[in-house]
Write a protein that holds these residues in place. Structure first.
Motif, short mmCIF file in Angstrom:
data_model
loop_
_atom_site.label_atom_id
_atom_site.label_comp_id
_atom_site.label_asym_id
_atom_site.label_seq_id
_atom_site.Cartn_x
_atom_site.Cartn_y
_atom_site.Cartn_z
N UNK A 173 4.38 -20.22 -5.71
CA UNK A 173 3.28 -19.45 -6.00
C UNK A 173 2.30 -19.56 -4.88
N UNK A 174 1.73 -18.36 -4.84
CA UNK A 174 0.51 -18.39 -3.61
C UNK A 174 -0.66 -18.71 -4.27
N UNK A 175 -0.78 -19.07 -5.56
CA UNK A 175 -2.07 -19.34 -6.08
C UNK A 175 -2.13 -20.86 -5.40
N UNK A 176 -1.27 -21.37 -5.08
CA UNK A 176 -1.93 -22.89 -4.54
C UNK A 176 -2.88 -22.74 -3.24
N UNK A 177 -2.46 -21.73 -2.46
CA UNK A 177 -3.20 -21.45 -1.18
C UNK A 177 -4.12 -20.67 -1.34
N UNK A 178 -4.02 -19.42 -2.04
CA UNK A 178 -5.13 -18.37 -2.24
C UNK A 178 -5.97 -18.44 -3.28
N UNK A 179 -5.58 -19.23 -4.30
CA UNK A 179 -6.40 -19.50 -5.70
C UNK A 179 -6.42 -18.09 -6.31
N UNK A 180 -7.68 -17.76 -6.94
CA UNK A 180 -7.82 -16.63 -7.81
C UNK A 180 -7.36 -15.29 -7.04
N UNK A 181 -7.20 -15.44 -5.77
CA UNK A 181 -6.81 -13.97 -4.92
C UNK A 181 -5.31 -13.93 -4.97
N UNK A 182 -4.86 -14.77 -5.89
CA UNK A 182 -3.10 -14.66 -5.67
C UNK A 182 -3.03 -13.73 -7.05
N UNK A 183 -3.88 -13.58 -7.88
CA UNK A 183 -3.75 -12.44 -9.05
C UNK A 183 -3.66 -11.12 -8.50
N UNK A 184 -3.00 -10.34 -8.96
CA UNK A 184 -2.96 -8.90 -8.50
C UNK A 184 -3.44 -8.07 -9.55
N UNK A 185 -4.51 -7.21 -9.27
CA UNK A 185 -5.28 -6.37 -10.22
C UNK A 185 -4.72 -5.30 -10.67
N UNK A 186 -3.61 -4.51 -9.77
CA UNK A 186 -3.23 -3.47 -9.96
C UNK A 186 -1.80 -3.37 -9.42
N UNK A 187 -0.79 -3.76 -10.19
CA UNK A 187 0.47 -4.09 -9.46
C UNK A 187 1.06 -2.59 -9.60
N UNK A 188 1.90 -2.25 -8.45
CA UNK A 188 2.83 -0.97 -8.34
C UNK A 188 3.80 -1.20 -9.59
N UNK A 189 4.22 0.17 -9.91
CA UNK A 189 5.18 0.19 -10.73
C UNK A 189 6.77 -0.55 -10.50
N UNK A 190 7.53 -0.67 -11.55
CA UNK A 190 8.86 -1.15 -11.42
C UNK A 190 9.61 -0.51 -10.25
N UNK A 191 9.99 -0.90 -9.24
CA UNK A 191 10.81 -0.14 -8.25
C UNK A 191 12.16 0.62 -8.94
N UNK A 192 12.46 1.99 -8.69
CA UNK A 192 13.49 2.53 -9.09
C UNK A 192 14.68 2.25 -8.41
N UNK A 193 14.33 1.81 -7.21
CA UNK A 193 15.64 1.62 -6.36
C UNK A 193 16.18 0.03 -6.58
N UNK A 194 17.37 -0.12 -6.70
CA UNK A 194 17.93 -1.60 -6.96
C UNK A 194 18.87 -1.87 -5.78
N UNK A 195 19.21 -1.21 -4.87
CA UNK A 195 20.14 -1.86 -3.72
C UNK A 195 19.27 -1.49 -2.46
N UNK A 196 19.23 -2.63 -1.69
CA UNK A 196 18.46 -2.64 -0.31
C UNK A 196 19.35 -3.19 0.54
N UNK A 197 20.60 -2.40 1.06
CA UNK A 197 21.52 -2.83 1.96
C UNK A 197 21.18 -2.16 3.25
#
Length: 260
Positions: A173-197
């Motif tokens: 987790x990035x919380x160890x290095x970033x502290x509270x900044x590691x929390x995401x206020x507005x995450x993007x939606x779940x990606x529709x794509x599932x394959x990244x070749x």
């Protein structure tokens, strides 16, 4: 209804936490197949991570069950249809080794935590909707087993999150290095794509097919029979795919056994 499933999955009987969690999920209205798949995934995670205390790993069973239950079944779901507090999103996706680390860290910055790598080489990921946190990842080559790799990386906060063929992936987790900044206020939606070749992967695949075709054509010209070339090319393809097929077959068989 409950007894047959618990009898089939005797491995759950070794961990009262998972049995209790399954009962709570059923009580919250989660379909039986979803309960089975969810508890199987959690049992596999405990086995792969080596965690000895399920409650320490996932939290109290009753609270965790509410997180995993559908929005329409979970207590406290609002009339607006929004996810209840603590609801977890899940996503499975795959990438080749040319781009996997880059993508893992990109999606880790969007709050996606990899639980494990399944038999098909997909990253099984989840994200806490209420308080998503940033994660970072690294990949290691493990040709002769882990060889103390977990112990060497653990002091820096890395923990294993999956293996496949000759690769192992680690997260922290990035919380160890970033502290509270590691929390995401507005995450993007779940990606529709599932394959990244990547293009490199497709290029390597095309090169392999071309090499097999050329070798088959050469054999046909030498023998004067087209069928000889086809048989030769087919043999090369089968020979190239057989080891991977055996690995995939073993992992699928192992995952099915975990679910019993």
């Amino acid at each position: 209804m409950n007894a047959p499933m618990d009898a089939r999955h005797g491995r759950y009987g070794q961990d009262g936490y998972l049995v209790g969690l399954a009962e709570r999920l059923r009580a919250l209205g989660l379909p039986a197949d979803r309960v089975e798949a969810t508890v199987s995934d959690l049992a596999a995670h405990l086995e792969e991570s080596g965690a000895e205390d399920a409650e320490a790993e996932f939290g109290p069973a009753e609270e965790f069950a509410r997180q995993l239950a559908p929005e329409t079944s979970a207590p406290g779901a609002g009339a607006s249809g929004g996810p209840p507090e603590g609801h977890v999103e899940t996503w499975r996706w795959t990438a080749d080794t040319y781009v996997d680390e880059e993508l893992l860290n990109r999606f880790g910055d969007e709050g996606w935590e990899v639980e494990r790598v399944d038999a098909l080489g997909r990253f099984v990921s989840h994200r806490d909707v209420a308080r998503p946190q940033r994660w970072e990842y690294r990949r290691e080559l493990v040709t002769r087993g882990r060889e103390g790799l977990d112990e060497r990386l653990a002091p820096d906060g890395w923990e294993a999150c999956g293996t496949w063929v000759v690769y192992a992936w680690f997260k922290r987790p990035k919380a160890a290095s970033l502290g509270p900044a590691a929390e995401i206020a507005s995450p993007p939606p779940v990606p529709e794509r599932k394959n990244f070749l990547s293009r490199k992967f497709y290029g390597l695949l095309a090169l392999l097919v071309t090499a097999v075709a050329v070798a088959g054509g050469g054999a046909a010209l030498e023998d004067g029979e087209a069928s000889t070339g086809l048989g030769f090319a087919g043999g090369l393809l089968v020979g190239a795919c057989a080891p991977l097929g055996l690995i995939l077959g073993f992992r699928l068989w192992r995952d099915r056994n975990r679910a019993r």
